[in-house]
Design an enzyme around this catalytic site. Structure first.
Site, PDB file in Angstrom:
ATOM      1  CB  SER A  28      -5.970  22.611  -0.487  1.00 33.84           C
ATOM      2  OG  SER A  28      -4.847  21.384  -0.425  1.00 33.84           O
ATOM      3  CE  LYS A  63      -0.187  -1.833  -8.089  1.00 32.45           C
ATOM      4  NZ  LYS A  63      -0.186  -0.613  -9.064  1.00 32.45           N
TER       5      LYS A  63
END
Length: 360
Positions: A188, A240
């Site tokens: 990763s 948001k």
């Protein structure tokens, strides 16, 4: 009697818990105070590995060879050094007379190999030291030298490993060969760092790949609703917040959250493709991992070797320097830092769940 022991056990557990909490708080206070007063800066430590291996070889020779063999070894070494010195003087005279060109000057420069180590946590905290180590190396290294970075990381936060990868890219931007060695794991975010290198070397059973993105969080909305507890959150901006731990998550919010994950994955795939064009990104960017032997077959790495094998193979042809940046800590600072790590991990876990951080 049993009831007494039960009550005593509960009392003891509460007391121990209280004392541990007090210790952590006091240690944090001490650490905070020392951190504010601290003036000592970190230092770069250089260890020449050639000397280390020479000492090891001499110790073995002294234990294994007899007196006559040792004398012959010493005689051969003196002869080799004398011939080398004569050759260097000869080359220097030819340079002065203009009898040799730039190619000979390049050959005279003995290759230097700078060895760094990066052991990554979820926040890639070692990036701070890596930055200083690379800055120091770039003041001296040339394209005739090489930087070897031993990477060990299973990944972590997207922006943290993005920065760590950018630090390694500073080396290749200067046209200095960069080799990443993976002995255990570079998955990763760890692989995001590795793929920046000109060459990736891995042990046969090292873990590589995991080119994907993951994010998860629990949701307590139904539990709160069942107990008549309202949760209110106020935002400016439609997205948001997309999904939360305590509010009622909407289908639209989930879709946006997944969209953001997919976009991060696209950026990750583009980054790997940019640095390793030989990789079939569609085949490897599935989130799967490969052991070293299998990773070689899908071009995630270039060679099967341990870092020890790779470094030791150059010991006779290059000057090899282990470079480490460190800041010396006092005992109270070490205790405070340990307590701080425990608290930060707990707070970070909550913060991540609330703020929907994404991970490689």
């Amino acid at each position: 009697m049993l009831e007494f022991l039960t009550n005593y056990g509960l009392f003891l557990a509460k007391t121990v818990t209280f004392l541990i909490a007090v210790f952590v708080v006091i240690t944090l206070i001490v650490f905070a105070g020392l951190r504010g007063k601290r003036s000592e800066k970190g230092q770069i430590h250089i260890n020449k590995l050639n000397e280390k291996f020479d000492a090891m070889r001499e110790a073995l020779q002294a234990a294994i060879l007899d007196e006559d063999q040792l004398k012959q070894q010493e005689k051969d070494e003196k002869k080799r050094l004398k011939e080398k010195k004569v050759e260097q003087k000869k080359l220097a005279k030819q340079r002065i007379k203009g009898q040799v060109g730039d190619s000979a000057i390049v050959e005279e420069h003995k290759k230097r190999v700078f060895v760094l180590e990066f052991i990554g946590d979820i926040k890639a905290s070692a990036c701070e030291n890596l930055r200083e180590e690379i800055s120091a190396i770039l003041t001296l290294a040339t394209p005739q030298d090489e930087v070897v970075v031993k990477v060990e990381s299973g990944g972590g936060m997207v922006h943290s490993y993005g920065l760590a990868s950018s630090q390694l890219a500073r080396i290749t931007h200067k046209n200095i060969p960069l080799t990443v060695c993976v002995d255990k794991v570079a998955a990763s975010g760890g692989y995001m760092m590795a793929c920046v290198a000109n060459k990736i070397i891995a042990a046969p059973f090292a873990i590589l790949g995991s080119i994907g993105v993951v994010a998860q969080l629990p949701n307590f909305h139904r539990l709160l609703k069942k107990n008549d507890i309202d949760f209110e959150m106020f935002t400016a901006g439609e997205f948001k917040r997309t999904v939360t731990m305590f509010g009622e998550n909407t289908h639209k919010g989930r879709e946006k959250f997944v969209e953001d994950l997919e976009d991060t994955h696209v950026l990750f795939k583009e980054f790997v493709s940019e640095h390793r064009a030989q990789v079939d990104i569609a085949a490897v960017a599935t989130g799967e991992i490969w052991f070293g032997r299998r990773a070689l077959g899908v071009n995630l790495i270039d060679e099967l070797q341990t870092s020890d094998e790779y470094i030791l193979a150059q010991i006779d042809t290059a000057d090899i320097f282990e470079v480490e940046y460190s800041v010396k800590k006092s005992l109270p600072e070490k205790l405070g830092l340990a307590a701080q790590v425990v608290v930060e991990r707990a707070l970070f876990s909550v913060w991540n769940k609330v703020h929907n951080s994404r991970f490689f």
